[in-house]
Design a protein around this motif. Structure first.
Motif, mmCIF file in Angstrom:
data_model
loop_
_atom_site.group_PDB
_atom_site.id
_atom_site.type_symbol
_atom_site.label_atom_id
_atom_site.label_comp_id
_atom_site.label_asym_id
_atom_site.label_seq_id
_atom_site.Cartn_x
_atom_site.Cartn_y
_atom_site.Cartn_z
ATOM 1 N N ASN A 131 -50.468 21.810 -28.419
ATOM 2 C CA ASN A 131 -49.139 20.559 -29.066
ATOM 3 C C ASN A 131 -49.985 19.558 -28.397
ATOM 4 O O ASN A 131 -49.285 18.573 -27.405
ATOM 5 N N GLY A 132 -50.621 19.187 -29.257
ATOM 6 C CA GLY A 132 -51.043 17.681 -28.579
ATOM 7 C C GLY A 132 -52.016 17.650 -27.735
ATOM 8 O O GLY A 132 -52.465 18.602 -26.564
ATOM 9 N N GLY A 133 -52.960 16.591 -27.096
ATOM 10 C CA GLY A 133 -53.661 16.725 -25.621
ATOM 11 C C GLY A 133 -54.889 15.623 -25.994
ATOM 12 O O GLY A 133 -54.965 14.952 -26.664
ATOM 13 N N ILE A 134 -56.126 15.943 -25.132
ATOM 14 C CA ILE A 134 -57.142 15.115 -25.639
ATOM 15 C C ILE A 134 -58.293 16.581 -25.647
ATOM 16 O O ILE A 134 -58.644 17.585 -25.367
ATOM 17 N N ILE A 135 -59.442 15.933 -26.345
ATOM 18 C CA ILE A 135 -60.629 16.492 -26.294
ATOM 19 C C ILE A 135 -61.753 16.121 -26.016
ATOM 20 O O ILE A 135 -62.257 14.825 -26.812
ATOM 21 N N GLU A 136 -62.294 16.331 -25.092
ATOM 22 C CA GLU A 136 -64.124 15.983 -24.521
ATOM 23 C C GLU A 136 -64.867 17.162 -25.020
ATOM 24 O O GLU A 136 -64.551 18.157 -24.769
ATOM 25 N N VAL A 137 -65.733 16.659 -25.104
ATOM 26 C CA VAL A 137 -67.098 16.492 -26.035
ATOM 27 C C VAL A 137 -68.472 16.626 -24.997
ATOM 28 O O VAL A 137 -68.518 15.188 -25.742
ATOM 29 N N SER A 138 -69.119 17.661 -24.460
ATOM 30 C CA SER A 138 -70.150 16.724 -23.436
ATOM 31 C C SER A 138 -70.948 17.942 -22.877
ATOM 32 O O SER A 138 -70.015 18.718 -21.992
ATOM 33 N N HIS A 139 -72.128 17.486 -22.710
ATOM 34 C CA HIS A 139 -72.935 18.615 -22.102
ATOM 35 C C HIS A 139 -72.894 19.708 -22.713
ATOM 36 O O HIS A 139 -72.495 20.737 -21.338
ATOM 37 N N ASN A 140 -72.778 19.595 -23.791
ATOM 38 C CA ASN A 140 -72.340 21.603 -24.678
ATOM 39 C C ASN A 140 -71.167 22.241 -24.296
ATOM 40 O O ASN A 140 -71.225 23.359 -24.227
ATOM 41 N N VAL A 141 -70.424 21.444 -23.435
ATOM 42 C CA VAL A 141 -68.709 21.719 -23.042
ATOM 43 C C VAL A 141 -67.468 21.067 -23.656
ATOM 44 O O VAL A 141 -67.438 19.694 -23.826
ATOM 45 N N VAL A 142 -66.998 21.884 -24.596
ATOM 46 C CA VAL A 142 -66.248 21.185 -24.753
ATOM 47 C C VAL A 142 -64.679 21.394 -24.436
ATOM 48 O O VAL A 142 -64.208 22.889 -23.831
ATOM 49 N N THR A 143 -64.228 21.181 -23.990
ATOM 50 C CA THR A 143 -62.872 20.756 -22.713
ATOM 51 C C THR A 143 -61.575 19.909 -24.117
ATOM 52 O O THR A 143 -61.761 18.952 -24.052
ATOM 53 N N ILE A 144 -60.713 20.804 -24.401
ATOM 54 C CA ILE A 144 -59.188 20.691 -24.140
ATOM 55 C C ILE A 144 -58.207 20.765 -23.201
ATOM 56 O O ILE A 144 -58.283 21.509 -22.910
ATOM 57 N N ILE A 145 -57.581 19.845 -22.814
ATOM 58 C CA ILE A 145 -56.048 18.988 -21.858
ATOM 59 C C ILE A 145 -55.340 19.245 -22.905
ATOM 60 O O ILE A 145 -54.873 18.265 -23.217
ATOM 61 N N ALA A 146 -54.365 19.931 -22.343
ATOM 62 C CA ALA A 146 -52.665 19.888 -23.393
ATOM 63 C C ALA A 146 -51.718 20.043 -22.631
ATOM 64 O O ALA A 146 -51.887 20.858 -21.547
ATOM 65 N N ASP A 147 -50.394 18.945 -23.081
ATOM 66 C CA ASP A 147 -49.239 19.877 -22.416
ATOM 67 C C ASP A 147 -49.359 21.694 -22.311
ATOM 68 O O ASP A 147 -48.575 21.799 -21.232
ATOM 69 N N SER A 148 -49.321 22.289 -23.281
ATOM 70 C CA SER A 148 -49.377 23.554 -23.991
ATOM 71 C C SER A 148 -49.921 23.745 -24.492
ATOM 72 O O SER A 148 -50.227 22.725 -25.824
ATOM 73 N N ALA A 149 -50.241 24.764 -24.420
ATOM 74 C CA ALA A 149 -51.388 25.281 -25.525
ATOM 75 C C ALA A 149 -51.200 27.248 -25.923
ATOM 76 O O ALA A 149 -50.773 27.119 -24.178
ATOM 77 N N GLU A 150 -50.951 28.509 -26.442
ATOM 78 C CA GLU A 150 -51.424 29.360 -26.102
ATOM 79 C C GLU A 150 -52.281 30.141 -27.356
ATOM 80 O O GLU A 150 -51.425 30.035 -28.745
ATOM 81 N N ARG A 151 -52.676 31.120 -26.629
ATOM 82 C CA ARG A 151 -53.530 31.653 -27.975
ATOM 83 C C ARG A 151 -52.885 33.150 -28.586
ATOM 84 O O ARG A 151 -51.749 32.933 -28.318
ATOM 85 N N GLU A 152 -53.664 33.426 -30.392
ATOM 86 C CA GLU A 152 -52.317 33.551 -31.103
ATOM 87 C C GLU A 152 -51.270 34.924 -30.558
ATOM 88 O O GLU A 152 -50.981 35.406 -31.237
ATOM 89 N N ARG A 153 -52.669 36.052 -29.487
ATOM 90 C CA ARG A 153 -51.858 36.671 -29.324
ATOM 91 C C ARG A 153 -51.033 36.948 -28.029
ATOM 92 O O ARG A 153 -50.281 37.692 -27.651
ATOM 93 N N ASP A 154 -50.770 35.937 -27.333
ATOM 94 C CA ASP A 154 -49.987 35.154 -27.005
ATOM 95 C C ASP A 154 -48.678 34.812 -26.816
ATOM 96 O O ASP A 154 -47.727 34.420 -26.386
ATOM 97 N N ILE A 155 -48.598 34.362 -28.105
ATOM 98 C CA ILE A 155 -47.140 33.755 -28.981
ATOM 99 C C ILE A 155 -46.494 34.828 -29.044
ATOM 100 O O ILE A 155 -46.191 35.566 -29.889
ATOM 101 N N ASP A 156 -45.055 34.498 -28.527
ATOM 102 C CA ASP A 156 -43.340 35.307 -28.997
ATOM 103 C C ASP A 156 -42.738 34.208 -30.226
ATOM 104 O O ASP A 156 -42.896 33.790 -29.928
ATOM 105 N N VAL A 157 -43.580 35.192 -31.628
ATOM 106 C CA VAL A 157 -43.413 35.076 -32.772
ATOM 107 C C VAL A 157 -41.298 34.705 -32.892
ATOM 108 O O VAL A 157 -40.842 33.312 -32.956
#
Length: 144
Positions: free
Chosen positions: A72-98
């Motif tokens: 749900n928005g946030g920022i993405i940083e790519v640096s030294h072969n590491v992708v970091t996403i910092i978000a206010d909220s995020a959920e994997r598909e298996r954790d979502i309460d539909v």
């Protein structure tokens, strides 16, 4: 950092903690400027994320399995072969309460109609963001 030269580390972090931390072969994210595809050894980059799904192709399944994360928005940083996403909220598909996401969708649709009827532009905008987040969660959950 990823040990294999063809892989990168992918992390999704929220105020509640780490939501995702694995190696990946490819990441597809939607930024506020459009889609961004990320491969190992990409140049350092930082961008604002849109409300959308994050797709991560995992190295242990090169046949096309993809992990999905509702971001749900946030920022993405790519640096030294590491992708970091910092978000206010995020959920994997298996954790979502539909069912909860469906209720949030209905509530947001109701709030939009009410705010439009009362000509409250700010409330319409907030409700539209809530609707977009609920729809994003519902769509990501469908990948299971």
């Amino acid at each position: 950092m990823a040990e294999n030269l063809d892989e990168m580390t992918v992390q999704v972090i929220t105020p509640d903690g780490i939501v995702y931390n694995h190696h990946g072969l490819f990441v597809l994210a939607r930024t506020t400027g459009g889609e961004m595809g990320i491969l190992p050894h990409m140049i350092s980059t930082i961008a604002a994320l849109a409300i959308d799904e994050l797709k991560i192709r995992r190295p242990e399944d090169k046949k096309g399995k993809v992990d999905y994360v509702a971001v749900n928005g946030g920022i993405i940083e790519v640096s030294h072969n590491v992708v970091t996403i910092i978000a206010d909220s995020a959920e994997r598909e298996r954790d979502i309460d539909v069912s909860r996401a469906e209720r949030a969708k209905i509530r947001a649709e109701r709030d939009i109609e009410k705010a439009k009827a009362e000509h409250k532009v700010d409330e319409v905008s907030r409700a539209e963001v809530s609707l977009h987040r609920a729809l994003n969660r519902i769509n990501v959950a469908k990948h299971l």
